[in-house]
Enzyme design. Sequence first.
Site, PDB file in Angstrom:
ATOM      1  N   TYR A 157     -15.000  -0.069   9.106  1.00 16.16           N
ATOM      2  CA  TYR A 157     -13.569   0.193   9.232  1.00 16.16           C
ATOM      3  C   TYR A 157     -13.111   0.028  10.686  1.00 16.16           C
ATOM      4  O   TYR A 157     -12.125  -0.654  10.978  1.00 16.16           O
ATOM      5  CB  TYR A 157     -13.295   1.620   8.743  1.00 16.16           C
ATOM      6  CG  TYR A 157     -11.885   2.120   8.924  1.00 16.16           C
ATOM      7  CD1 TYR A 157     -10.831   1.540   8.237  1.00 16.16           C
ATOM      8  CD2 TYR A 157     -11.617   3.209   9.764  1.00 16.16           C
ATOM      9  CE1 TYR A 157      -9.533   2.021   8.394  1.00 16.16           C
ATOM     10  CE2 TYR A 157     -10.337   3.696   9.918  1.00 16.16           C
ATOM     11  CZ  TYR A 157      -9.303   3.099   9.239  1.00 16.16           C
ATOM     12  OH  TYR A 157      -8.036   3.583   9.391  1.00 16.16           O
ATOM     13  N   ASP A 179      -1.483  -7.332  -4.982  1.00 17.87           N
ATOM     14  CA  ASP A 179      -2.799  -7.239  -4.348  1.00 17.87           C
ATOM     15  C   ASP A 179      -2.649  -7.805  -2.937  1.00 17.87           C
ATOM     16  O   ASP A 179      -2.350  -8.995  -2.771  1.00 17.87           O
ATOM     17  CB  ASP A 179      -3.808  -8.057  -5.172  1.00 17.87           C
ATOM     18  CG  ASP A 179      -5.200  -8.048  -4.533  1.00 17.87           C
ATOM     19  OD1 ASP A 179      -5.347  -7.525  -3.407  1.00 17.87           O
ATOM     20  OD2 ASP A 179      -6.132  -8.576  -5.174  1.00 17.87           O
ATOM     21  N   GLY A 206       0.840  -1.202   0.000  1.00 20.65           N
ATOM     22  CA  GLY A 206       0.000   0.000   0.000  1.00 20.65           C
ATOM     23  C   GLY A 206       0.871   1.247   0.000  1.00 20.65           C
ATOM     24  O   GLY A 206       0.540   2.265   0.608  1.00 20.65           O
ATOM     25  N   ILE A 261      -4.672  12.093   9.649  1.00 16.18           N
ATOM     26  CA  ILE A 261      -3.315  12.493   9.258  1.00 16.18           C
ATOM     27  C   ILE A 261      -3.394  13.566   8.168  1.00 16.18           C
ATOM     28  O   ILE A 261      -4.060  13.377   7.148  1.00 16.18           O
ATOM     29  CB  ILE A 261      -2.510  11.280   8.735  1.00 16.18           C
ATOM     30  CG1 ILE A 261      -2.519  10.127   9.744  1.00 16.18           C
ATOM     31  CG2 ILE A 261      -1.072  11.705   8.400  1.00 16.18           C
ATOM     32  CD1 ILE A 261      -1.822  10.391  11.051  1.00 16.18           C
TER      33      ILE A 261
HETATM   34  N1  SER Z   1      -8.336   8.893   8.949  1.00 15.77           N
HETATM   35  C1  SER Z   1      -9.145   7.718   9.132  1.00 15.77           C
HETATM   36  C2  SER Z   1     -10.508   7.905   8.596  1.00 15.77           C
HETATM   37  O1  SER Z   1     -10.987   8.999   8.642  1.00 15.77           O
HETATM   38  C3  SER Z   1      -9.213   7.355  10.569  1.00 15.77           C
HETATM   39  O2  SER Z   1      -8.221   6.433  10.844  1.00 15.77           O
HETATM   40  O3  SER Z   1     -11.114   6.969   8.173  1.00 15.77           O
END
Ligand code: SER
Length: 316
Positions: A143, A53, A9, A173
Amino acid sequence: MKSKILIIGACGQIGSELTSKLRQLHGIDNVIASDINTRNLDLVNSGPFEIIDAKNFNAVKDCCKNYNIDTVYLMAALLSATGEKYPMEAWDLNMNSLFHVLNLAKGGTIKKVFWPSSIAVFGPTTPNKNTPQHTTMEPTTVYGITKQVGERWCEYYNQRYGVDVRSIRYPGIISWKTMPGGGTTDYAVEIYHKAITEKKYECFLSKETELPMMFMEDAIDATVGIMESDTKKIQIRSAYNLAAISFTPEQIANSIKKHIPGFQITYKPDFRQAIADSWPKSIDDSAARKDWSWNHKYDLEAMTKEMILQLKKKYN
Ligand code: SER
């Protein structure tokens, strides 16, 4: 013997800057970048690169064997907003890629693993101010579920099989080199781009939505810092809380206005508001600071100054 590193990635927001940093530290040929496609040409052309992949166990294994890889950074993932649109794809990629790498480490093919977790492991029942390291975690996004389950598996592989896996719960980030994709915290990157190109931004979160965030340079320092620490210092093998700054859309807009006085922000919350509302406002990361001496450098004002400086150069 020199460490041989694989980044899975590597074309993404964090992967691309992590690749450059690790190449500075370990030499270009000792750091193999990989991604499912060649979407980031600067990265692809900057050293050894393989199309992989992350869901394909044999592809990951063959690459590790061919290059004698001992350390893997698994940065491929579907993030929070995309995960809500494609739940099964998020589960499939986020979980299977982790199992592939953990199983290679269990089998002895590789020695050390970095896997990112996230503030998304927390949910509406978590205390949302100064969220402790060990607390209630009932994530409501796909997620977040993959990250929480992944943390349990990391700890399990460490305790049961002795796998040296290390992880941190990244906040949002913020960076200027590569755009983020599919996250709820992405607004805090888009806002800088729009401030420079259009002097206005329509934010998909409400003005008082406070979230934990971090400048990329700090995130890379944390990632390299935890991976280069003595293994005895890494007491937590699920994932460490990690924090730098917390702010709302209104506060980031005000910091931008100091550099771009005419900048205007409007608010039009969408489905990502509910995701943001389920996450902490601030994080207690004292365990990371104590165990492996984590420390951040950038506050909101320093980050805004750097973002605007770099993006102005980029757009000119
Ligand atoms: N930056 C991520 C998101 O917004 C959170 O880990 O999904």
